[in-house]
Scaffold this active site. Structure first.
Site, mmCIF file in Angstrom:
data_model
loop_
_atom_site.group_PDB
_atom_site.id
_atom_site.type_symbol
_atom_site.label_atom_id
_atom_site.label_comp_id
_atom_site.label_asym_id
_atom_site.label_seq_id
_atom_site.Cartn_x
_atom_site.Cartn_y
_atom_site.Cartn_z
ATOM 1 N N SER A 1 0.925 -1.259 -0.119
ATOM 2 C CA SER A 1 -0.073 0.072 0.107
ATOM 3 C C SER A 1 0.609 1.251 0.046
ATOM 4 O O SER A 1 0.649 2.238 -0.546
ATOM 5 C CB SER A 1 -0.857 -0.007 1.233
ATOM 6 O OG SER A 1 -1.822 -1.217 1.278
ATOM 7 N N ARG B 1 1.392 4.218 -3.402
ATOM 8 C CA ARG B 1 1.123 5.764 -2.807
ATOM 9 C C ARG B 1 2.634 6.489 -2.937
ATOM 10 O O ARG B 1 2.232 7.808 -3.279
ATOM 11 C CB ARG B 1 0.523 5.850 -1.274
ATOM 12 C CG ARG B 1 -0.908 5.266 -1.360
ATOM 13 C CD ARG B 1 -1.445 4.804 0.110
ATOM 14 N NE ARG B 1 -2.616 4.688 0.345
ATOM 15 C CZ ARG B 1 -3.169 3.382 0.224
ATOM 16 N NH1 ARG B 1 -2.495 2.704 -0.388
ATOM 17 N NH2 ARG B 1 -4.380 3.484 0.460
ATOM 18 N N GLY C 1 -5.850 -3.911 -7.482
ATOM 19 C CA GLY C 1 -7.012 -3.210 -7.298
ATOM 20 C C GLY C 1 -6.584 -1.750 -6.922
ATOM 21 O O GLY C 1 -7.015 -0.743 -6.970
ATOM 22 N N ARG D 1 -13.143 -7.093 -11.016
ATOM 23 C CA ARG D 1 -13.513 -6.245 -9.626
ATOM 24 C C ARG D 1 -14.356 -5.050 -9.605
ATOM 25 O O ARG D 1 -14.251 -4.409 -10.727
ATOM 26 C CB ARG D 1 -12.191 -6.222 -9.145
ATOM 27 C CG ARG D 1 -11.519 -7.164 -8.742
ATOM 28 C CD ARG D 1 -10.205 -7.229 -7.871
ATOM 29 N NE ARG D 1 -10.494 -6.958 -6.696
ATOM 30 C CZ ARG D 1 -9.337 -6.625 -5.641
ATOM 31 N NH1 ARG D 1 -7.960 -6.520 -6.253
ATOM 32 N NH2 ARG D 1 -9.775 -6.056 -4.656
ATOM 33 N N SER E 1 -13.461 1.589 2.799
ATOM 34 C CA SER E 1 -12.494 1.109 2.035
ATOM 35 C C SER E 1 -11.236 2.283 1.857
ATOM 36 O O SER E 1 -11.530 3.446 1.397
ATOM 37 C CB SER E 1 -13.132 0.987 0.630
ATOM 38 O OG SER E 1 -11.974 0.727 -0.419
ATOM 39 N N GLN F 1 -8.969 2.193 -0.365
ATOM 40 C CA GLN F 1 -8.757 2.542 -1.860
ATOM 41 C C GLN F 1 -9.747 3.554 -2.451
ATOM 42 O O GLN F 1 -9.415 4.482 -3.024
ATOM 43 C CB GLN F 1 -8.995 1.197 -2.650
ATOM 44 C CG GLN F 1 -7.733 0.072 -2.211
ATOM 45 C CD GLN F 1 -8.035 -1.073 -2.884
ATOM 46 O OE1 GLN F 1 -9.025 -1.296 -3.899
ATOM 47 N NE2 GLN F 1 -7.161 -1.918 -2.982
ATOM 48 N N ASP G 1 -6.967 -8.044 4.752
ATOM 49 C CA ASP G 1 -6.240 -8.627 3.719
ATOM 50 C C ASP G 1 -5.582 -10.261 4.588
ATOM 51 O O ASP G 1 -4.919 -10.977 3.652
ATOM 52 C CB ASP G 1 -4.771 -8.050 3.346
ATOM 53 C CG ASP G 1 -5.390 -7.010 2.410
ATOM 54 O OD1 ASP G 1 -6.626 -6.988 1.508
ATOM 55 O OD2 ASP G 1 -4.692 -6.007 2.364
ATOM 56 N N LYS H 1 -12.323 -9.219 -3.342
ATOM 57 C CA LYS H 1 -10.773 -9.084 -3.320
ATOM 58 C C LYS H 1 -10.379 -9.895 -4.556
ATOM 59 O O LYS H 1 -11.021 -9.835 -5.693
ATOM 60 C CB LYS H 1 -10.343 -9.670 -2.175
ATOM 61 C CG LYS H 1 -10.667 -8.997 -0.860
ATOM 62 C CD LYS H 1 -10.186 -7.476 -0.927
ATOM 63 C CE LYS H 1 -10.573 -6.759 0.420
ATOM 64 N NZ LYS H 1 -10.435 -5.326 0.329
HETATM 65 C C1 S3P Z 1 -5.712 -1.353 0.061
HETATM 66 C C2 S3P Z 1 -6.865 -1.341 0.818
HETATM 67 C C3 S3P Z 1 -7.724 -2.486 1.112
HETATM 68 C C4 S3P Z 1 -6.893 -3.485 0.884
HETATM 69 C C5 S3P Z 1 -5.948 -3.609 -0.292
HETATM 70 C C6 S3P Z 1 -5.078 -2.518 -0.230
HETATM 71 C C7 S3P Z 1 -4.958 -0.045 0.147
HETATM 72 O O1 S3P Z 1 -8.818 -2.715 -0.250
HETATM 73 O O2 S3P Z 1 -7.548 -4.950 0.814
HETATM 74 O O3 S3P Z 1 -5.032 -4.949 -0.581
HETATM 75 O O4 S3P Z 1 -3.833 0.161 -0.422
HETATM 76 O O5 S3P Z 1 -5.647 0.930 0.183
HETATM 77 P P1 S3P Z 1 -10.335 -1.791 -0.018
HETATM 78 O O6 S3P Z 1 -9.900 -0.477 0.106
HETATM 79 O O7 S3P Z 1 -11.077 -2.494 -1.080
HETATM 80 O O8 S3P Z 1 -10.671 -2.381 1.328
#
Ligand code: S3P
Length: 434
Positions: free
Chosen positions: A25, A29, A97, A125, A169, A171, A317, A344
């Site tokens: 993550s 970023r 994702g 997804r 979420s 993300q 996760d 996921k």
């Molecule tokens: C993530 C957020 C999570 C996580 C993914 C990484 C991120 O997803 O499952 O592996 O880096 O922001 P969601 O935002 O769909 O919960």
């Protein structure tokens, strides 16, 4: 011969110190914010995974110069907030994702059009969770009935919104904050449950004014990002496989140095302790604005629990590996409130239930969780459904199963954990590539 199948058997008690690769993550970023900053940023501890490399390749296509001075290091020559340029080809996010959803936010406020594509798993997804609120900000994004590819029309300017997320979420929150950099006025996000706050912390580190607290974040458009160096801690989600492996193999003792311990990521630590695990945090400290520590895990008998629902977002996760722990613990484990697992990299409730049943476990899948009655696991063959975490979880099952576990198609392990098999085997696993 299929070189992507692995067979995991009973190894040795696990010993040694395991250097877990960088946080996925944070790596995504750090690339994105460095790219939009004025000046050059150095990223250390960068995850050399396929997901994060895909994000680097996308940013290069958008005109950002990214150098690799050493393995796990990137030098990103930022182009400034308005310095990206249109790419000639579709932008391939691979399996990621996080890459696709965050880039959708970042690209929504550009002056040019872009198309985001992904692999077969990512192409299934749901994307409306980002495209709907981005649309409320004025973005124009075409989907294939809510699925990728995403065709993003250049729109300037976006306008800020106050948005209450329907599902927790990080993300989606991050996509909206990135779009908010390009929006007139304020963008404010309210979460139903706090999620990982890396985007917020990193925006602040890059000098963007932002206010945030667990469950909410707010920023205004129209500022600038200043280049800064980023130290990426080891990924707790990758450490999780070793935490469970050492907990369930008698005689094990493993040390995992410098693991990221952001409280929005460490729900599994609490869950495993509730199950009786022996895990200690040594040398807790701050690195790059994030809490980190060395983890020491020793074998301990585990017992089933009713997982507190409040822990779910903080271990979103880690369910595949929690299910392995539950399947070999004594007694019953009940998981509720985890319907997000169905969207996921695979439907993780279905993937784990099918795989565990193939190994003789007693598991009942429910719409938002599972009921698992622990016992012994046998050998057998399981499918990964193009999901890295399903693959690694079943290699851990192989350590304690009465016969070898064949894990079909482990190619996606490289998305988040390059070198997993070698690292695991070095501390006592017995995973063969077949
Ligand atoms: C993530 C957020 C999570 C996580 C993914 C990484 C991120 O997803 O499952 O592996 O880096 O922001 P969601 O935002 O769909 O919960």
């Amino acid at each position: 011969m299929n070189s992507f199948d692995w067979v995991s058997g009973q190894g040795q008690p696990l010993h040694g110190s395991v250097r877990i690769p960088g946080d996925k993550s944070i790596s995504h970023r750090s690339l994105m914010l460095s790219a939009l900053a004025d000046g050059t940023s150095r990223i250390r501890g960068f995850l050399e995974g396929e997901d994060t490399r895909a994000t680097a390749a996308v940013l290069s296509q958008l005109g950002v110069k990214i150098e690799t001075p050493a393995d796990g290091e990137r030098l990103v020559h930022g182009v400034g907030l308005h310095g990206l340029r249109a790419a000639a080809e579709p932008l391939d996010c691979g399996n990621a994702g996080t890459g696709m959803r965050l880039l959708a936010g970042l690209l929504a406020g550009q002056a040019f059009d872009s198309t985001l594509i992904g692999d077969a798993s990512l192409s299934k997804r749901p994307m409306r969770r980002v495209t709907d609120p981005l649309g409320q900000m004025g973005a124009r994004i075409d989907t294939q009935e809510g699925l990728p590819p995403l065709h993003i029309h250049g729109v300037q300017p976006l306008h800020g919104i106050r948005y209450a997320l329907p599902v927790a979420s990080a993300q989606v929150k991050s996509a909206l904050l990135l779009a908010g950099l390009y929006a007139a006025g304020s963008t404010e996000i309210i979460e139903p449950h706090p999620t990982r706050d890396y985007t917020e912390r990193m925006l602040a580190a890059f000098g963007w004014p932002i206010t945030f607290s667990p469950g909410s974040a707010k920023l205004d458009g129209g500022h600038a990002l200043r280049a800064t160096d980023v130290d990426v801690p080891a990924d707790f989600s990758s450490a999780a496989f070793f935490l469970v492996a050492a907990s369930i193999v008698p005689g094990s003792e493993l040390r995992l140095p410098a693991v990221g311990l952001n409280p929005r990521r460490t729900g599994l630590l609490q869950a495993l302790r509730l199950m009786g695990a022996d895990i200690q945090v040594e040398n807790p400290r701050e690195s790059g604005g994030e809490p980190v520590g060395d983890l020491l895990v020793r074998h301990a008998p585990l017992h089933g629990i009713e997982l507190p629902e409040a822990l779910v977002p903080d271990m979103i996760d880690e369910f595949p590996i929690l299910f392995i722990a539950a399947a070999v613990a004594s007694g019953r484990t009940v998981v509720r409130g985890a319907a997000e697992l169905r969207v996921k990299e695979s439907d993780r409730l279905a993937s784990m239930a099918t795989g565990l049943r193939a190994l003789g476990a007693r598991i009942e899948e429910t719409p938002d969780g599972a009921i698992i009655d622990g016992g012994a696991l046998g050998g057998g063959e399981v499918q990964t459904h193009m999901d890295h975490r399903i693959a690694m979880s079943f290699t851990v099952a192989g350590l304690v199963a009465t016969a070898p576990v064949r894990v079909r198609d482990c190619s996606h392990v490289a998305t988040s954990f390059p070198g997993y098999r070698e690292l695991a085997n070095a501390c006592g696993f017995a995973i063969a590539s077949v």
